[in-house]
Design a protein around this motif. Sequence first.
Motif, PDB file in Angstrom:
ATOM      1  N   CYS A  18       0.951  -1.181  -0.127  1.00 29.85           N
ATOM      2  CA  CYS A  18       0.052  -0.060  -0.056  1.00 29.85           C
ATOM      3  C   CYS A  18       0.835   1.186  -0.101  1.00 29.85           C
ATOM      4  O   CYS A  18       0.468   2.354   0.251  1.00 29.85           O
ATOM      5  CB  CYS A  18      -0.906  -0.127   1.082  1.00 29.85           C
ATOM      6  N   GLY A  19       2.202   1.300  -0.107  1.00 36.43           N
ATOM      7  CA  GLY A  19       3.079   2.422  -0.280  1.00 36.43           C
ATOM      8  C   GLY A  19       4.356   2.067  -0.860  1.00 36.43           C
ATOM      9  O   GLY A  19       4.643   1.042  -0.662  1.00 36.43           O
ATOM     10  N   LEU A  20       4.971   2.883  -1.466  1.00 33.07           N
ATOM     11  CA  LEU A  20       6.139   2.719  -2.140  1.00 33.07           C
ATOM     12  C   LEU A  20       7.095   4.018  -2.331  1.00 33.07           C
ATOM     13  O   LEU A  20       6.473   5.084  -2.662  1.00 33.07           O
ATOM     14  CB  LEU A  20       5.848   2.107  -3.590  1.00 33.07           C
ATOM     15  N   GLY A  21       8.292   3.664  -1.885  1.00 31.63           N
ATOM     16  CA  GLY A  21       9.283   5.014  -2.237  1.00 31.63           C
ATOM     17  C   GLY A  21      10.720   4.518  -2.421  1.00 31.63           C
ATOM     18  O   GLY A  21      11.123   3.259  -2.049  1.00 31.63           O
ATOM     19  N   GLY A  22      11.294   5.283  -2.903  1.00 28.95           N
ATOM     20  CA  GLY A  22      12.641   4.906  -3.501  1.00 28.95           C
ATOM     21  C   GLY A  22      13.672   6.312  -3.174  1.00 28.95           C
ATOM     22  O   GLY A  22      13.134   7.363  -2.996  1.00 28.95           O
ATOM     23  N   TRP A  23      14.952   5.834  -2.974  1.00 27.40           N
ATOM     24  CA  TRP A  23      15.819   7.284  -2.692  1.00 27.40           C
ATOM     25  C   TRP A  23      17.200   6.812  -3.228  1.00 27.40           C
ATOM     26  O   TRP A  23      17.791   5.554  -2.907  1.00 27.40           O
ATOM     27  CB  TRP A  23      15.991   7.627  -1.385  1.00 27.40           C
ATOM     28  N   LEU A  24      18.050   7.799  -3.965  1.00 26.67           N
ATOM     29  CA  LEU A  24      19.270   7.565  -4.447  1.00 26.67           C
ATOM     30  C   LEU A  24      19.900   8.519  -3.839  1.00 26.67           C
ATOM     31  O   LEU A  24      19.521   9.818  -3.992  1.00 26.67           O
ATOM     32  CB  LEU A  24      19.353   7.474  -5.770  1.00 26.67           C
ATOM     33  N   PRO A  25      21.369   8.487  -3.601  1.00 21.67           N
ATOM     34  CA  PRO A  25      22.215   9.649  -2.947  1.00 21.67           C
ATOM     35  C   PRO A  25      22.368  10.329  -3.931  1.00 21.67           C
ATOM     36  O   PRO A  25      22.384  10.089  -5.376  1.00 21.67           O
ATOM     37  CB  PRO A  25      23.512   8.767  -2.420  1.00 21.67           C
ATOM     38  N   PRO A  26      22.446  11.626  -4.255  1.00 17.54           N
ATOM     39  CA  PRO A  26      22.688  12.848  -5.209  1.00 17.54           C
ATOM     40  C   PRO A  26      23.902  12.608  -6.014  1.00 17.54           C
ATOM     41  O   PRO A  26      23.690  12.932  -7.023  1.00 17.54           O
ATOM     42  CB  PRO A  26      22.696  14.045  -4.399  1.00 17.54           C
ATOM     43  N   ARG A  73       9.698   7.856   2.688  1.00 19.38           N
ATOM     44  CA  ARG A  73       8.982   7.960   1.281  1.00 19.38           C
ATOM     45  C   ARG A  73       7.871   7.032   1.181  1.00 19.38           C
ATOM     46  O   ARG A  73       6.712   7.305   0.708  1.00 19.38           O
ATOM     47  CB  ARG A  73      10.044   8.067   0.192  1.00 19.38           C
ATOM     48  N   ALA A  74       8.227   5.596   1.742  1.00 15.61           N
ATOM     49  CA  ALA A  74       7.144   4.565   1.518  1.00 15.61           C
ATOM     50  C   ALA A  74       5.874   4.990   2.550  1.00 15.61           C
ATOM     51  O   ALA A  74       4.853   4.937   2.317  1.00 15.61           O
ATOM     52  CB  ALA A  74       7.882   3.488   1.804  1.00 15.61           C
ATOM     53  N   LEU A  75       6.485   5.385   3.556  1.00 15.42           N
ATOM     54  CA  LEU A  75       5.204   5.729   4.424  1.00 15.42           C
ATOM     55  C   LEU A  75       4.295   6.659   3.919  1.00 15.42           C
ATOM     56  O   LEU A  75       3.193   7.017   4.414  1.00 15.42           O
ATOM     57  CB  LEU A  75       5.862   6.291   6.168  1.00 15.42           C
ATOM     58  N   LYS A  76       5.118   7.858   3.675  1.00 16.02           N
ATOM     59  CA  LYS A  76       4.473   9.052   3.010  1.00 16.02           C
ATOM     60  C   LYS A  76       3.131   8.442   1.862  1.00 16.02           C
ATOM     61  O   LYS A  76       2.256   9.092   1.861  1.00 16.02           O
ATOM     62  CB  LYS A  76       5.335  10.130   2.406  1.00 16.02           C
ATOM     63  N   SER A  77       4.069   7.638   1.054  1.00 15.86           N
ATOM     64  CA  SER A  77       2.946   6.945  -0.052  1.00 15.86           C
ATOM     65  C   SER A  77       2.105   6.406   0.575  1.00 15.86           C
ATOM     66  O   SER A  77       0.651   6.389   0.038  1.00 15.86           O
ATOM     67  CB  SER A  77       3.938   6.166  -0.887  1.00 15.86           C
ATOM     68  N   ALA A  78       1.849   5.633   1.588  1.00 11.26           N
ATOM     69  CA  ALA A  78       1.026   4.922   2.283  1.00 11.26           C
ATOM     70  C   ALA A  78      -0.086   5.844   3.289  1.00 11.26           C
ATOM     71  O   ALA A  78      -0.868   5.238   3.462  1.00 11.26           O
ATOM     72  CB  ALA A  78       1.548   3.799   3.144  1.00 11.26           C
ATOM     73  N   LEU A 340      -1.405   3.357  -6.706  1.00  8.74           N
ATOM     74  CA  LEU A 340      -0.748   3.973  -5.605  1.00  8.74           C
ATOM     75  C   LEU A 340       0.336   4.951  -6.246  1.00  8.74           C
ATOM     76  O   LEU A 340       0.680   4.683  -7.386  1.00  8.74           O
ATOM     77  CB  LEU A 340      -0.057   3.171  -4.422  1.00  8.74           C
ATOM     78  N   ASP A 341       0.519   6.073  -5.452  1.00 14.12           N
ATOM     79  CA  ASP A 341       1.858   6.827  -6.206  1.00 14.12           C
ATOM     80  C   ASP A 341       2.959   6.530  -5.377  1.00 14.12           C
ATOM     81  O   ASP A 341       3.071   6.152  -4.149  1.00 14.12           O
ATOM     82  CB  ASP A 341       1.168   8.317  -5.793  1.00 14.12           C
TER      83      ASP A 341
END
Length: 343
Positions: A18-26, A73-78, A340-341
């Motif tokens: 129900c939630g999805l997020g990802g992050w890459l270092p800059p 980010r996943a928590l925010k998505s959910a 979901l986003d």
Amino acid sequence: MTGAPTAGRTPGPAAVLCGLGGWLPPKVVTNEELVARLDTSDEWIRTRTGIRQRHVIEPGMSTGSLAVEAGARALKSAQQDSVGAVVLATTTPDRPCPATAPEVAARLGLAGVPAFDIGAVCAGFVYALATGAGLIATGTADDVLVIGADAYSTLLDPEDRTTGPIFGDGAGAVVLRRGEPDEPGALGGFDLGTDGHLSDLIEVPAGGSRQRGSGVPAGPRDHYFAMQGKQVFRHAVLRMTGSVHKAVGRAGWTVAGIDRLAAHQANSRILDALTDQLELPRERALSNIDRVGNTAAASVPLLLADSVNEGSLRAGHSVVLTSFGGGLAWGSTTLRWPQLDAV
């Protein structure tokens, strides 16, 4: 969409994504930046791996840093600010002891919940999903934050041109909640397996109790990641092909009914060989390896997040997740993609 039935799932509570997020270092490292140091070429890297750039951590960052960003980010998505448990898949923990997950949980404001690491190398995220689904099935937690995060740049031999171009750093995460087996986002049955007889095909020889207890000092390169590429290629294709067939069968699907294959982004040639073995059109295989490289346990969730944001993964798609890594270890599962986003 080809469509696929949901037969074969057992009654009872299901783990629903129900939630999805990802992050890459800059920081981005292009192939051109590696050429002089590794005595290689952009063409050599791209034709053998499909990779043109990767992201790497900078001083002051760690696997835990990546995991916190992706988890938030996943928590925010959910649209949630809490969960009942945190499971972190990683091969590059912040420290050998303790596990990294409890600190990640605390930094996310989740102190007090069960939080622990899973070590299955590049297959780690699927193993962590299975663990999260088990926590939900047993009533231990109603929702679980599952994170895959790795900083492989910390393990790479700076002079090894065979491994140096392949790996990147990053993290991806999902939130699972208790739901019904026929809901969009409900995880199907899992296929998991290992073959420890081949554990030396992918390894970091030094740093563990085996080397430290041997009485033999570690060699100058024993703390770096090592891989026997040709054998790994063969086993990756073989094991993921078999695992996909088993997971699809447990879901009551057919391989032809797979709309999207979300496979571990190890190497573009492995991905092509896998889809060919499955007799799937290559356009059904999701891919972001050209931009991020092999991010180990982060690979599958980062791929899902990128694919949602690009529009190549949409609600209603029948999706198979599959991965392969050191151990040797492999695993697969299925789901009908929910609305979901990704954040």
